[in-house]
Design a protein around this motif. Structure first.
Motif, mmCIF file in Angstrom:
data_model
loop_
_atom_site.group_PDB
_atom_site.id
_atom_site.type_symbol
_atom_site.label_atom_id
_atom_site.label_comp_id
_atom_site.label_asym_id
_atom_site.label_seq_id
_atom_site.Cartn_x
_atom_site.Cartn_y
_atom_site.Cartn_z
ATOM 1 N N ALA A 112 0.825 -1.205 0.000
ATOM 2 C CA ALA A 112 0.000 0.000 0.000
ATOM 3 C C ALA A 112 0.857 1.252 0.000
ATOM 4 C CB ALA A 112 -0.919 -0.015 1.220
ATOM 5 N N ARG A 113 0.244 2.360 -0.355
ATOM 6 C CA ARG A 113 1.007 3.587 -0.518
ATOM 7 C C ARG A 113 1.447 4.188 0.801
ATOM 8 N NH1 ARG A 113 -3.543 7.146 -3.445
ATOM 9 N NH2 ARG A 113 -3.877 5.126 -4.431
ATOM 10 N N ARG A 114 0.701 4.060 1.846
ATOM 11 C CA ARG A 114 1.048 4.741 3.089
ATOM 12 C C ARG A 114 1.391 3.802 4.231
ATOM 13 N NH1 ARG A 114 -3.099 8.197 1.195
ATOM 14 N NH2 ARG A 114 -2.311 10.278 0.721
ATOM 15 N N GLU A 115 0.496 2.872 4.544
ATOM 16 C CA GLU A 115 0.679 2.067 5.749
ATOM 17 C C GLU A 115 1.633 0.912 5.545
ATOM 18 O OE1 GLU A 115 -3.212 3.931 5.284
ATOM 19 O OE2 GLU A 115 -2.258 2.283 4.193
ATOM 20 N N ASP A 116 2.099 0.718 4.316
ATOM 21 C CA ASP A 116 2.967 -0.423 3.982
ATOM 22 C C ASP A 116 2.266 -1.752 4.213
ATOM 23 O OD1 ASP A 116 6.311 0.839 4.799
ATOM 24 O OD2 ASP A 116 4.873 1.340 3.235
ATOM 25 N N THR A 117 0.957 -1.721 4.191
ATOM 26 C CA THR A 117 0.220 -2.977 4.250
ATOM 27 C C THR A 117 0.550 -3.797 3.011
ATOM 28 O OG1 THR A 117 -1.582 -1.848 5.396
ATOM 29 C CG2 THR A 117 -2.074 -4.001 4.438
ATOM 30 N N THR A 118 0.752 -5.092 3.197
ATOM 31 C CA THR A 118 1.117 -5.953 2.078
ATOM 32 C C THR A 118 0.014 -6.965 1.773
ATOM 33 O OG1 THR A 118 2.289 -7.420 3.592
ATOM 34 C CG2 THR A 118 3.579 -5.714 2.499
ATOM 35 N N SER A 137 8.515 -5.364 -0.316
ATOM 36 C CA SER A 137 8.894 -4.245 0.540
ATOM 37 C C SER A 137 9.234 -3.062 -0.351
ATOM 38 C CB SER A 137 10.079 -4.607 1.427
ATOM 39 O OG SER A 137 11.212 -4.942 0.643
ATOM 40 N N ASN A 174 11.189 4.077 0.437
ATOM 41 C CA ASN A 174 10.709 5.357 -0.090
ATOM 42 C C ASN A 174 11.859 6.306 -0.416
ATOM 43 O OD1 ASN A 174 7.985 4.654 0.036
ATOM 44 N ND2 ASN A 174 7.790 5.361 2.148
#
Length: 120
Positions: free
Chosen positions: A52-58, A71, A74
């Motif tokens: 995801a763009r913000r929370e780094d949810t995969t 992973s 940024n």
């Protein structure tokens, strides 16, 4: 213009590992979700992973869960796909893609791909 460039593919023996990298340009890296697809000969495109763009949810495709890790860095505007315990079924061209929706499996741009070949 969006440019997505993958690297890190190659030939590896079964049980081995590879780390793919993707360095996109042409858009603000942190503003998009990124992911990976793959396509084996004779098969359609298969969703592998997304971050995801913000929370780094995969998110992971069912066929690769437990074998790959997505992973991103940024600061380097780079996405990675760590693949472990590879088997011949993982042989495919792997594509990095932007704005990946892990639920619809849609994306808006993808690169030329990098070949991964796993020998038995």
């Amino acid at each position: 213009q969006v440019n997505v460039v993958e690297s890190g593919g190659g030939l590896v023996q079964a049980g081995g590992h590879l780390r793919l990298s993707c360095a996109p340009s042409g858009r603000t890296f942190v503003s998009y979700a990124w992911g990976w697809f793959r396509q084996a000969p004779g098969n359609g495109r298969e969703f592998v992973a997304a971050i995801a763009r913000r929370e780094d949810t995969t998110y992971y495709g069912d066929s690769v869960k437990g074998r790959v890790t997505i992973s991103k860095d940024n600061a380097k505007s780079t996405i990675y796909l760590q693949m472990n315990d590879l088997n011949p079924g993982a042989t495919a061209v792997y594509y990095c893609a932007s704005e990946v929706n892990p639920f619809t499996k849609e994306c808006d741009y993808w690169g030329q791909g990098t070949q991964v070949t796993v020998s038995s």
